[in-house]
Design a protein around this motif. Structure first.
Motif, PDB file in Angstrom:
ATOM      1  N   LEU A  31       0.833  -1.198   0.000  1.00  0.00           N
ATOM      2  CA  LEU A  31       0.000   0.000   0.000  1.00  0.00           C
ATOM      3  C   LEU A  31       0.871   1.253   0.000  1.00  0.00           C
ATOM      4  O   LEU A  31       0.632   2.184  -0.774  1.00  0.00           O
ATOM      5  N   ILE A  32       1.908   1.253   0.812  1.00  0.00           N
ATOM      6  CA  ILE A  32       2.830   2.392   0.856  1.00  0.00           C
ATOM      7  C   ILE A  32       3.525   2.571  -0.491  1.00  0.00           C
ATOM      8  O   ILE A  32       3.659   3.693  -0.985  1.00  0.00           O
ATOM      9  N   LEU A  33       3.952   1.482  -1.104  1.00  0.00           N
ATOM     10  CA  LEU A  33       4.586   1.543  -2.421  1.00  0.00           C
ATOM     11  C   LEU A  33       3.651   2.196  -3.436  1.00  0.00           C
ATOM     12  O   LEU A  33       4.039   3.112  -4.157  1.00  0.00           O
ATOM     13  N   TYR A  34       2.405   1.734  -3.486  1.00  0.00           N
ATOM     14  CA  TYR A  34       1.453   2.272  -4.463  1.00  0.00           C
ATOM     15  C   TYR A  34       1.090   3.722  -4.161  1.00  0.00           C
ATOM     16  O   TYR A  34       0.849   4.504  -5.083  1.00  0.00           O
ATOM     17  N   ILE A  37       4.090   5.746  -5.625  1.00  0.00           N
ATOM     18  CA  ILE A  37       4.228   5.861  -7.088  1.00  0.00           C
ATOM     19  C   ILE A  37       3.011   6.503  -7.742  1.00  0.00           C
ATOM     20  O   ILE A  37       3.020   6.768  -8.930  1.00  0.00           O
ATOM     21  N   GLY A  38       1.934   6.725  -6.966  1.00  0.00           N
ATOM     22  CA  GLY A  38       0.788   7.453  -7.495  1.00  0.00           C
ATOM     23  C   GLY A  38      -0.238   6.619  -8.243  1.00  0.00           C
ATOM     24  O   GLY A  38      -0.886   7.104  -9.170  1.00  0.00           O
ATOM     25  N   VAL A  39      -0.419   5.366  -7.820  1.00  0.00           N
ATOM     26  CA  VAL A  39      -1.482   4.541  -8.388  1.00  0.00           C
ATOM     27  C   VAL A  39      -2.815   5.211  -8.040  1.00  0.00           C
ATOM     28  O   VAL A  39      -2.960   5.794  -6.971  1.00  0.00           O
ATOM     29  N   GLY A  40      -3.807   5.133  -8.941  1.00  0.00           N
ATOM     30  CA  GLY A  40      -5.100   5.761  -8.676  1.00  0.00           C
ATOM     31  C   GLY A  40      -5.914   5.038  -7.611  1.00  0.00           C
ATOM     32  O   GLY A  40      -6.442   5.653  -6.693  1.00  0.00           O
ATOM     33  N   ALA A  58      -4.164   9.216  -3.282  1.00  0.00           N
ATOM     34  CA  ALA A  58      -3.957  10.599  -3.720  1.00  0.00           C
ATOM     35  C   ALA A  58      -2.977  11.276  -2.772  1.00  0.00           C
ATOM     36  O   ALA A  58      -2.958  10.985  -1.572  1.00  0.00           O
ATOM     37  N   ASP A  59      -2.191  12.170  -3.312  1.00  0.00           N
ATOM     38  CA  ASP A  59      -1.250  12.967  -2.500  1.00  0.00           C
ATOM     39  C   ASP A  59      -0.383  12.112  -1.583  1.00  0.00           C
ATOM     40  O   ASP A  59      -0.216  12.422  -0.408  1.00  0.00           O
ATOM     41  N   ARG A  60       0.109  10.993  -2.117  1.00  0.00           N
ATOM     42  CA  ARG A  60       1.005  10.087  -1.387  1.00  0.00           C
ATOM     43  C   ARG A  60       0.373   9.515  -0.121  1.00  0.00           C
ATOM     44  O   ARG A  60       1.047   9.209   0.842  1.00  0.00           O
ATOM     45  N   GLY A  61      -0.959   9.388  -0.162  1.00  0.00           N
ATOM     46  CA  GLY A  61      -1.703   8.774   0.933  1.00  0.00           C
ATOM     47  C   GLY A  61      -2.867   8.004   0.347  1.00  0.00           C
ATOM     48  O   GLY A  61      -3.050   7.959  -0.863  1.00  0.00           O
ATOM     49  N   SER A  62      -3.659   7.397   1.211  1.00  0.00           N
ATOM     50  CA  SER A  62      -4.804   6.636   0.717  1.00  0.00           C
ATOM     51  C   SER A  62      -5.922   6.658   1.742  1.00  0.00           C
ATOM     52  O   SER A  62      -5.701   6.954   2.918  1.00  0.00           O
ATOM     53  N   LYS A  63      -7.118   6.350   1.247  1.00  0.00           N
ATOM     54  CA  LYS A  63      -8.263   6.181   2.142  1.00  0.00           C
ATOM     55  C   LYS A  63      -9.107   5.050   1.593  1.00  0.00           C
ATOM     56  O   LYS A  63      -9.197   4.854   0.372  1.00  0.00           O
ATOM     57  N   GLN A  64      -9.717   4.309   2.502  1.00  0.00           N
ATOM     58  CA  GLN A  64     -10.561   3.201   2.077  1.00  0.00           C
ATOM     59  C   GLN A  64     -11.837   3.769   1.460  1.00  0.00           C
ATOM     60  O   GLN A  64     -12.377   4.764   1.923  1.00  0.00           O
TER      61      GLN A  64
END
Length: 104
Positions: A31-34, A37-40, A58-64
């Motif tokens: 998850l951190i890798l993606y 690198i900016g996976v959608g 988005a913005d080097r972070g993620s949300k479920q």
């Protein structure tokens, strides 16, 4: 393993990981890798718990998320239901069921 030059090629819009025994790795390092690198979107198919866990990145972070942003109007709960059905139903029938749901 082939390494993709992300300076030359954009990161994918969607990555789907099938995790059987590697769920903690999929929710951690990958998850951190993606995120980096900016996976959608990043979806984890949790084989043990028969569910899909989806993240918007988005913005080097993620949300479920509960609905895909990459595939608009696709509810993750529908994928969960299809995954549940696939345990007891022929794959072709599950595919036909999904197509019927998409056309509604």
């Amino acid at each position: 393993m082939n390494i993709i030059d992300l300076e030359k090629y954009p990161a994918p819009d969607l990555v789907i990981e099938v995790a059987n025994s590697s769920l903690s790795d999929a929710q951690g390092e990958k998850l951190i890798l993606y995120e980096n690198i900016g996976v959608g979107e990043y979806w984890i198919v949790d084989v043990q718990n028969v569910q899909v866990i989806a993240f918007a990145v988005a913005d080097r972070g993620s949300k479920q998320i509960q609905e895909s942003l990459v595939l608009p109007e696709l509810k993750i709960s529908l994928l969960d239901e299809a995954l549940q059905l696939s345990r007891n139903m022929n794959q072709r029938l599950v595919g036909a069921w999904l197509m019927e749901k998409f056309q509604q």
